[in-house]
Write a protein that holds these residues in place. Sequence first.
Motif, PDB file in Angstrom:
ATOM      1  N   GLU A   3      -0.701   5.745 -35.451  1.00 28.03           N
ATOM      2  CA  GLU A   3       0.435   6.445 -34.872  1.00 28.03           C
ATOM      3  C   GLU A   3       1.257   5.512 -34.004  1.00 28.03           C
ATOM      4  OE1 GLU A   3      -1.069   9.799 -32.852  1.00 28.03           O
ATOM      5  OE2 GLU A   3      -1.667  10.875 -34.670  1.00 28.03           O
ATOM      6  N   LYS A   4       0.587   4.612 -33.270  1.00 32.43           N
ATOM      7  CA  LYS A   4       1.333   3.654 -32.465  1.00 32.43           C
ATOM      8  C   LYS A   4       2.160   2.729 -33.346  1.00 32.43           C
ATOM      9  CE  LYS A   4      -0.299   1.585 -28.975  1.00 32.43           C
ATOM     10  NZ  LYS A   4      -1.105   0.700 -28.126  1.00 32.43           N
ATOM     11  N   GLY A   5       1.655   2.392 -34.543  1.00 34.18           N
ATOM     12  CA  GLY A   5       2.379   1.517 -35.439  1.00 34.18           C
ATOM     13  C   GLY A   5       3.710   2.107 -35.865  1.00 34.18           C
ATOM     14  N   GLY A   8       6.410   1.124 -33.494  1.00 35.06           N
ATOM     15  CA  GLY A   8       6.652  -0.286 -33.254  1.00 35.06           C
ATOM     16  C   GLY A   8       5.553  -0.977 -32.478  1.00 35.06           C
ATOM     17  N   GLY A   9       4.396  -0.320 -32.250  1.00 33.16           N
ATOM     18  CA  GLY A   9       3.303  -0.952 -31.525  1.00 33.16           C
ATOM     19  C   GLY A   9       2.362  -1.643 -32.477  1.00 33.16           C
ATOM     20  N   GLN A  10       1.044  -1.451 -32.276  1.00 32.63           N
ATOM     21  CA  GLN A  10       0.057  -2.090 -33.130  1.00 32.63           C
ATOM     22  C   GLN A  10      -0.018  -1.422 -34.496  1.00 32.63           C
ATOM     23  OE1 GLN A  10      -3.649  -2.134 -30.917  1.00 32.63           O
ATOM     24  NE2 GLN A  10      -3.270  -4.257 -30.324  1.00 32.63           N
ATOM     25  N   GLU A  11      -0.294  -2.239 -35.514  1.00 32.45           N
ATOM     26  CA  GLU A  11      -0.491  -1.740 -36.870  1.00 32.45           C
ATOM     27  C   GLU A  11      -1.643  -2.490 -37.515  1.00 32.45           C
ATOM     28  OE1 GLU A  11       2.711  -1.613 -39.559  1.00 32.45           O
ATOM     29  OE2 GLU A  11       3.906  -0.186 -38.397  1.00 32.45           O
ATOM     30  N   LEU A  12      -2.257  -1.844 -38.509  1.00 27.85           N
ATOM     31  CA  LEU A  12      -3.259  -2.504 -39.337  1.00 27.85           C
ATOM     32  C   LEU A  12      -2.517  -3.355 -40.356  1.00 27.85           C
ATOM     33  CD1 LEU A  12      -6.267  -2.781 -40.018  1.00 27.85           C
ATOM     34  CD2 LEU A  12      -5.991  -0.887 -41.624  1.00 27.85           C
ATOM     35  N   LEU A  13      -2.718  -4.677 -40.281  1.00 24.20           N
ATOM     36  CA  LEU A  13      -1.958  -5.607 -41.100  1.00 24.20           C
ATOM     37  C   LEU A  13      -2.869  -6.348 -42.060  1.00 24.20           C
ATOM     38  CD1 LEU A  13       0.251  -7.229 -38.305  1.00 24.20           C
ATOM     39  CD2 LEU A  13       0.843  -5.301 -39.778  1.00 24.20           C
TER      40      LEU A  13
END
Length: 217
Positions: A3-5, A8-13
């Motif tokens: 949800e943070k991704g 614009g925050g952290q994402e699983l990349l």
Amino acid sequence: MHEKGLNGGQELLCINTEKVYDWIINEATFDLNVVDEDLPNDLDCDDIDLDDVTCTVEPAEEDPIEIINREDRTFVIDGTEITLQVVTIRKNFVVTINLPTDNGDEEVDLEFSRSEQVVLCAPEGTEIEVTYTELDCFVVSFDCEPGDTELDDTFDAVISVRLCQSIQAVFPVTLELVADFCEPRDQLPVQPCPIPTRPEQCPVLFPTANNDHHGKY
């Protein structure tokens, strides 16, 4: 985290990068002996300022680094038996000797190769990357030999080369990680114009508020 991704925050990349299996810093210094090398462009020994001969060194444009061999060896490190690789590396480079004359500098390019062995964790499939952090040379000696009517003038030289190099064993990998996206940094402010300044005074010495001393000396 997902949800943070969205904000614009952290994402699983999932990213492609290189895993470093091993990394060493190595220094090598050696002398190159040049014997009976012809002077360029019909130069004579008298044309050269022998005291100001200099040199530069650069990696060869073609095949600057060649991995000649890898051999598995068993080592015992801190009581643990481990298989490492003895890697034979051949480095190809060009030394340019600069010959100062009254009509400008003349150059002689000479190709050289040097080999060395290093111990790395470099199993089959990894690549060896060599990066020079410093690559320099200087002329130890330079002797010019006049020729005769059939032979051109030649020179002998000893060139000292110093190599500082970073050697890594790497392998391309695909990683999954949670990370923040990078943001541009703020610009640094331009320094304002300085205000006028004046030298510091010496109030202990001058001026003095006590005028009783005037005329006593």
